[in-house]
Design an enzyme around this catalytic site. Structure first.
Site, PDB file in Angstrom:
ATOM      1  N   SER A   1       0.853  -1.191   0.000  1.00  0.00           N
ATOM      2  CA  SER A   1       0.000   0.000   0.000  1.00  0.00           C
ATOM      3  C   SER A   1       0.885   1.236   0.000  1.00  0.00           C
ATOM      4  CB  SER A   1      -0.902   0.006   1.235  1.00  0.00           C
ATOM      5  OG  SER A   1      -1.559   1.248   1.382  1.00  0.00           O
TER       6      SER A   1
ATOM      7  N   TYR B   1      -2.250  -0.627  10.354  1.00  0.00           N
ATOM      8  CA  TYR B   1      -2.339  -0.938   8.917  1.00  0.00           C
ATOM      9  C   TYR B   1      -1.042  -0.556   8.214  1.00  0.00           C
ATOM     10  CZ  TYR B   1      -4.077  -0.948   4.117  1.00  0.00           C
ATOM     11  OH  TYR B   1      -4.242  -1.190   2.776  1.00  0.00           O
TER      12      TYR B   1
END
Length: 584
Positions: free
Chosen positions: A454, A467
């Site tokens: 990501s 995350y």
């Protein structure tokens, strides 16, 4: 040759005795494998053993090689005309009255182009698979076109191929090649192949290599200059042709085949991320493509050629995608399906995985399967890896896509929250890499691993500590694994999307708030991503492109690319942005 069930015979042709080996049932379609330089028929042993259960497989030593006798005198004894005589003698002996399927590598492919384009073989060849060897006639026309119209691009192509062909000039020198091959080069060749081409040791090359290479120099002397200077104008293929092009061929440019459709109208293109000696380094993929092509031709139907981008690269390959039930995972499964890959769709939601597999077949996958597994469950992943390996074989491309979202401040994130996000986002990737990557490594025929990270992996955020940490770990894992597996031709890519419109926004958890507030934030985030509306299909396209190009890190969206640039050249800006409190 130590192949189980091999039957040897001698065939007389043009004053030489040819050593011919047969495997499999003679009642099945006949596949004739022709070796190149400086090889003998043993270069095909791995491919032949894989085809023998399905076809009547025939290998023979080209005149002057292996256990076939050499013509006397050598000069003038290796012309393409005489080699065509040899092929016809073998074909008539092993498959009288029925056309054969021809497969050639290197000079075996150069010969094959002659066989499939001359009139006297018409009706004797059902199909031709070419690997790492052009038609000398087509090559001559290719040179002529670039000499007559020397644009900068064409001149560059000429110079590039000229540099790759350095060995051809040496082979035209008198006596030097023979002295080298019967001296130090012949002794060192097996080790050179192993080091430079990553060719594993086995029954190849054989002890006849020095004599084979010395005799084979006349292949070049008897044919190259004559054909390149006066190429035939009628060198059109009279049978379907499958072209297998190794991307990393040190001796042949891919540009040689740019206009090949004009010479071979029934052309199927395949691309392999490998070096020159693909019969030894990629026998599984080579065998599978031969089987598919021959079966299609024997069935009297044109091969169902995929229409998607990179179909020449991924056609027939086995691709496994985790988290394939929706979003980026489903789009990626479809993209590989459109490119003709066989797809395994894995998701913890059985119904979603089944639906993805069904749709993958509709959009182009020759085969697609669904599997249910939670990537965070090590035992479930071990069972999945064993099942796929047993029933389908080794995965060629693995896409570790499954992931979950988690938002909230560090002190609002509990230990259970951390475990859940790390179990899926990090350990799920570790399980996939360890299990399927090990199978790739043990097979020894390359592969590719894609890990979905990501932009959060390199862009800090006060709202995404867990995350971002999980994705940063995936990014570093990918870099470490890429370094470790590079010597085994296994590529590893980290894909870093930014804001992509998928359902992860509606399933992401928000810590430190009650259920009502969490639902409100999920809806708000979903609206934000919806307005951004960057489709998962674009991420899937980036994944296929990254695998085809063997890219290391791929930021996908504009914001991901911008943040990646800042992380490398101005990380202070990203750290300043991370301090901004996100709106609630």
């Amino acid at each position: 040759m130590t192949l189980k069930g091999a039957r040897e015979r001698r065939v007389r042709a043009g004053g030489v005795d040819l050593c011919v080996v047969e495997l499999g049932d003679p009642g099945q379609p006949t596949v004739v494998l022709v070796h190149g330089y400086p090889d003998s028929k043993e270069v095909w042993s791995e491919v032949a053993s894989r085809l023998a259960d399905r076809f009547h497989v025939v290998l023979y030593d080209v005149r002057g090689h292996g256990r076939s006798s050499a013509p006397l005198p050598l000069r003038g004894g290796f012309t393409l005309e005489k080699l065509t005589d040899d092929f016809l003698a073998v074909a008539n002996a092993v498959s009288p009255g029925r056309p054969v399927h021809l497969v050639g590598h290197d000079w075996g492919s150069v010969q094959g182009w002659e066989f499939v384009t001359v009139r006297r073989t018409q009706g004797r060849i059902a199909s031709f698979t070419s690997m790492s060897g052009p038609s000398l006639d087509h090559f001559g026309h290719w040179i002529g076109q670039r000499v007559k119209r020397p644009t900068p691009r064409r001149v560059g192509q000429l110079l590039g191929q000229g540099a790759k062909s350095w060995y051809v000039y040496l082979l035209h020198t008198p006596r030097l090649p023979e002295l080298a091959w019967r001296g130090p080069l012949g002794r060192r060749w097996p080790r050179l192949l192993e080091r430079l081409e990553k060719v594993p040791r086995g029954d190849y090359p054989t002890a006849s290599l020095p004599d084979d290479a010395a005799h084979g120099a006349w292949l070049y002397r008897d044919n190259v200059r004559a054909r390149l200077s006066r190429p035939r104008a009628d060198a059109y293929a009279h049978a379907p042709v499958q072209l297998v092009t190794p991307e990393d061929d040190a001796y042949l440019s891919q540009r040689l085949y740019d206009e090949l459709e004009s010479w071979a109208p029934q052309l199927t293109r395949r691309v392999l991320p490998a070096g020159h000696w693909v019969p030894r380094t990629r026998p599984d993929r080579v065998s599978a493509w031969i089987e598919e092509f021959v079966t299609a031709v024997e069935g009297g139907r044109p091969e169902q050629r995929p229409t998607g981008r990179y179909s020449d690269r991924f056609g027939g390959q086995l691709v496994l995608v985790t988290g394939a039930g929706s979003g980026i995972g489903r789009a990626t499964a479809f993209a590989f399906a459109e490119a003709g890959a066989r797809v395994v769709a894995v998701d913890r939601d059985t119904e979603s995985a089944v639906r993805t597999a069904e749709l993958a077949r509709l959009v182009g996958a020759p085969e697609a399967w669904s599997e249910t597994a939670d990537v965070s469950d090590e035992q479930a992943m071990e069972k999945l890896a064993e099942k796929v390996h047993t029933e389908l074989g080794v995965v060629d491309v693995l896409v570790n896509n499954a992931g979950i979202g988690l938002s909230g401040g560090f002190f609002d994130t509990t230990s259970d929250d951390w475990r859940k996000v790390l179990d899926v986002n990090l350990w799920g990737v570790i399980h996939g890499c360890r299990l399927f990557g090990r199978q790739m490594s043990e097979r020894g025929q390359g592969g590719h691993i894609v890990n979905i990270a990501s932009a959060a992996a390199y862009q800090p955020s006060r709202a995404l500590p867990a995350y971002s940490t999980s994705k940063a770990a995936v990014l570093m894992l990918s870099a470490c694994l890429r370094a470790e597996l590079a010597g085994q031709d296994i590529g590893v890519t980290a894909i870093c999307p930014g804001l992509v419109n998928t359902n992860i926004t509606t399933t992401a958890r928000f810590t430190g708030v009650d259920a009502e507030e969490e639902a409100r934030r999920q809806q708000r985030t979903a609206r934000l991503y919806g307005r951004r509306n960057y489709p998962p299909e674009k991420v899937a396209d980036a994944i296929l492109r990254a695998v085809a190009r063997d890219e290391a890190v791929v930021p996908v969206t504009p914001e991901a690319r911008g943040a990646h640039l800042l992380s490398r050249f101005s990380p202070m800006v990203l750290r300043a942005l991370a301090r901004i409190k996100p709106p609630v």
